[in-house]
Design a protein around this motif. Structure first.
Motif, mmCIF file in Angstrom:
data_model
loop_
_atom_site.group_PDB
_atom_site.id
_atom_site.type_symbol
_atom_site.label_atom_id
_atom_site.label_comp_id
_atom_site.label_asym_id
_atom_site.label_seq_id
_atom_site.Cartn_x
_atom_site.Cartn_y
_atom_site.Cartn_z
ATOM 1 N N GLN A 86 56.981 38.310 54.972
ATOM 2 C CA GLN A 86 56.143 38.790 53.869
ATOM 3 C C GLN A 86 54.788 38.073 53.872
ATOM 4 O O GLN A 86 53.734 38.701 53.733
ATOM 5 N N ARG A 87 54.826 36.768 54.070
ATOM 6 C CA ARG A 87 53.593 35.981 54.049
ATOM 7 C C ARG A 87 52.689 36.309 55.241
ATOM 8 O O ARG A 87 51.464 36.304 55.120
ATOM 9 N N THR B 164 49.969 38.838 54.695
ATOM 10 C CA THR B 164 48.778 38.537 53.889
ATOM 11 C C THR B 164 47.774 37.689 54.660
ATOM 12 O O THR B 164 46.704 37.390 54.147
ATOM 13 N N LEU B 165 48.119 37.293 55.881
ATOM 14 C CA LEU B 165 47.166 36.505 56.672
ATOM 15 C C LEU B 165 46.087 37.432 57.229
ATOM 16 O O LEU B 165 46.387 38.485 57.786
ATOM 17 N N LYS C 5 60.738 35.628 53.681
ATOM 18 C CA LYS C 5 59.488 35.200 53.045
ATOM 19 C C LYS C 5 58.381 34.978 54.078
ATOM 20 O O LYS C 5 57.212 35.247 53.815
#
Lengths: 487, 296
Positions: free
Chosen positions: A323-324, A327-328, A320
């Motif tokens: 994955q996160r 998006t930054l 996770k």
């Protein structure tokens, strides 16, 4: 199952640039020293450049204070203390602090934009965190000014005199507020030096203080390098030293004031453990990890830079996190959609990159976001290190950048031992659904602040400070008054 | 069953994440692109006791021609009606790409026997519904009878045949985000093609926090099995701005794969007109009166 079909008006949604306007910002070409209520030329006659770390462009020239300038500033603070500020009724003192807070709110946007221009932090943070929190600090301590006898009943609190305050480059305006507000509320006068890379919001604060009508000399703001800071610390008329910055400099300060009557508080480095148990709310914990290490590009002394994940959820959490990470948004600090801005200085970027190399050499597995970073300016991709061990330098030493060292653990005892096995002790985070586990850990972790199911939360009413080599003394809250008083 | 291991949810953390989504600034081309996408994701809905065939036909026309004076607009994704109007809608939509969705299973309360629910579903499917929006038995769920809820969804899924099944959790009655997560996991494991927040008959209907919890359940399932599940927030989303905020949340939680009406829908009736108003403003440069937009 059928794969998603793309259609003609939609392929890949990207956020269009949304830059914060800088039209309303007025910066002088040259800034002098703020001494005795006026901007005065430095006797050193020297100036140095301050730049925008996102563009490497020069923003202004700033005066370099030498020992003589420091003496002028301290003398003016001493005179203001003896002749005006010490004698002023506390309720009058508090009105001035309230006024500074109000003015800061009115000019919040200007402060936020300059903070991002000079320091590289994303406008989302300078707008939503730094500036409002700085104003709140003045509001909070303004309220205490005439209630000190109630805060410390039967102890007869007395002001100390002149406080010499040296602040770091990671939260320039906020740290100035943390230092100035309690000093004024307790009846002391101030000589403050901002960091050499980020002097502009402190100088704007000097303008604001001048506009507020605060009596001359109560707050003096002078700029310069380490030598200027040393001159403040060693000046005989300084009664109290407050420093936030690196542990190395903290040790030097401690040495140089040995044998003097000066009171001191030090808020130094950190290498916080952020601990994720298997019963934690995983998705929110992942947010907490991201916020813990990437807030302000990781230039945070209480950053959650050591991550401990319980072994049975490690794969899920790491998946996770990766994955996160994608998006930054890394880039222009002034874009409202930017999550991670510019590294504060070239020196700091070099230091971070050196540590990344050390991590790779130590055999840890590096993972970085696939994002692209601007070619100009100082930028660093958000970075994870997997399979680290307690003896790695990237686990032991403070990197002060967007670099997270990840370890796993099996038992509560193990994670407490690992978390405490470090010279620092500023902060820690605990993520679990179980209240009893939280209370067990908060009593055993040797850290000044322990966040439960959240991270990097600050409030003027809440004391902040460290154990061990993270320093001593507390800032914020009732505790934050004590270092500025004698009883 | 696996849904006994649903992860816990922290409400404060969810709300902080939502605040981050809502601070995204969506301007210019990304705004236009997002609004067109949102329009294309709408299930235009009428679910009233006083619905008529005429009203359904008007809505179907609107679904295919949201605003013919603004060039380049997509159609909506589907119309959503009661089973008795499926035939009317199917005929009105002809061979357009707009789908017909029908609520079923004793909508909105779900308080009936499984036999009646199955027949209700078959009625809709036999009349040509492409999608079925069922409700779960909230009473059984809240009393802890999770296997009952699971079995019922599985039975309806079977009755759907080729039609895609959307499972309405009615989150407004589930009281906690932990329950929303558990109900999402049950629906997904029981065979839902889509999970949907609300009937629109209970307040609160769709909210960003419940939608985020459901998106995270979908994300976890995808990473465990590789199988994609769709998401439909329904009720209470009426402004173009809110729709963009949902898209930001979708974009940053599930990513581009889900950014189309195959995998994401808005259950809404008034949202379409606000999007048309905003898109019209982008093209014409000024806001114009809502009187220019049909209310069908």
């Amino acid at each position: 199952m059928k794969e998603a079909t793309s259609n003609e008006f939609f392929t890949d949604w990207k956020y269009a640039p949304a830059p914060e306007s800088t039209d309303h910002i007025k910066l002088n070409k040259q800034y002098d020293l703020f001494i005795n209520g006026k901007f005065v030329k430095p006797t050193s006659k020297k100036y140095f450049d301050t730049i925008n770390p996102a563009t490497e462009q020069k923003l202004a020239e700033v005066a370099e204070a030498n020992e003589k300038d420091v003496d002028l500033a301290v003398t003016s603070a001493k005179n203001a203390y003896d002749k005006v500020w010490k004698k002023m009724p506390a309720k009058e003192r508090s009105k001035y602090i309230f006024r500074i807070a109000r003015l800061m709110q009115e000019r919040a946007r200007e402060f936020a934009v300059i903070e991002s221009m000079n320091g590289g932090k994303p406008i989302r943070e300078s707008r939503d965190v730094d500036t409002p929190l700085a104003a709140n600090h003045f509001f909070y301590y303004a309220g205490w000014a005439d209630k000190l006898d109630y805060a410390f009943p039967n102890k007869k609190p007395q002001s100390l005199g002149v406080a010499g305050q040296i602040i770091p480059w990671n939260f320039p305006l906020l740290m100035a507020a943390w230092k100035i507000a309690p000093a004024l509320a307790t009846g002391n006068t101030v000589v403050l030096k901002p960091a050499e890379t980020t002097p502009l919001t402190a100088l704007k604060l000097a303008e604001l203080i001048r506009d507020s009508g605060l009596p001359d000399g109560v707050v003096n703001i002078i700029t310069g390098f380490g030598k200027t800071g040393a001159a403040i610390v060693n000046h005989p008329k300084i009664n109290k030293v407050a420093f936030t910055g690196s542990t190395d400099v903290g040790k030097l300060i401690q040495k140089s004031i040995a044998g003097t009557n000066k009171k001191v508080t030090l808020e130094l480095g950190g290498k916080a453990a952020n601990i994720i148990f298997d019963d934690a709310p995983i998705d929110q914990a992942v947010e907490g990890i991201i916020n813990g290490i990437f807030f302000n590009q990781g230039h945070v002394c209480c950053a959650g830079s050591r991550l401990f994940i319980q072994e049975n959820v490690a794969d899920i959490v790491i998946g996770k996190l990766k994955q996160r990470l994608e998006t930054l948004i890394v880039g222009d600090p002034l874009d409202k959609n930017t999550d991670i801005g510019a590294i504060n200085s070239k020196e700091q970027l070099t230091k971070i990159n050196d540590f990344i190399k050390i991590g790779i050499d130590e055999g840890a597995e590096m993972y970085q976001s696939s994002c692209s970073i601007p070619s100009k300016g100082f930028f660093c991709k958000p970075t994870l290190f997997l399979h680290t061990s307690q003896s790695h330098r990237i686990v032991q030493e403070e990197i002060f950048g967007p670099v997270l060292a990840i370890q796993t653990f099996r038992t509560v005892e193990e994670v407490i031992e690992k978390a405490n096995n470090i010279p620092y002790g500023l902060s820690a985070g605990v993520w679990t659904d179980k209240g009893s586990k939280i209370f067990n850990l908060t009593s055993k972790l040797r850290a000044g602040v322990v966040w439960a199911n959240t991270y990097n939360k600050f409030d003027p009413a809440s004391p902040f400070g460290g154990y061990k080599e993270s320093g001593f003394g507390r800032e914020g809250g009732l505790h934050g008054l004590m270092p500025y008083l004698s009883f | 069953m696996e849904f006994n291991n649903s992860p816990t949810v922290d409400q404060v953390g969810i709300e902080e994440r939502i605040a981050r989504f809502n601070s995204r600034s969506i301007k210019k081309q990304s705004k236009i692109q997002g609004l067109k996408l949102a329009l294309n994701m709408i299930d235009l809905t009428t679910l009233e006791g006083k619905d008529t065939e005429g009203k359904v036909r008007q809505m179907c026309y609107k679904a295919m021609h949201p605003a013919d004076d603004i060039p380049g607009l997509p159609t909506v994704a589907a119309v959503c009606v009661y089973p008795t109007f499926v035939k009317t809608a199917k005929k009105a939509l002809g061979d357009s790409k707009v789908k017909v969705a029908s609520v079923a299973t004793a909508f909105p309360s779900g308080n009936s026997t499984l036999e009646i629910k199955i027949n209700d579903t078959k009625l809709a499917v036999n009349d040509g519904a492409d999608e079925v929006d069922m409700v779960i038995s909230r009473g059984e769920f809240l009393s802890g009878n999770y296997t009952f809820v699971f079995d019922e969804i599985a039975a309806i899924k079977e009755a759907c045949g080729k039609a895609r099944l959307k499972v309405i959790l009615e989150t407004g009655e589930l009281s906690t985000l932990d329950n929303v997560r558990k109900a999402s996991d049950i629906a997904i494991l029981a065979g839902a093609d889509f999970i949907k927040t609300s009937t629109g008959k209970i307040q609160p209907a769709a909210t960003m926090p419940v939608t985020l919890v459901m998106l995270q359940a979908i994300n976890d399932h995808y990473h465990k099995t590789g199988k994609m599940i769709g998401m439909k927030p329904a009720g209470g989303i009426s402004s173009a701005k809110a729709a963009l905020q949902y898209l930001v949340m979708l974009h940053e939680t599930l990513g581009n794969k889900w950014m189309n009406n195959e995998w994401f829908r808005f259950g809404a009736s008034s949202l379409a007109n606000d999007i048309i108003l905003q898109l019209g403003k982008e093209q014409k440069g000024v806001y114009y009166s809502k009187d220019y937009i049909s209310n069908d």
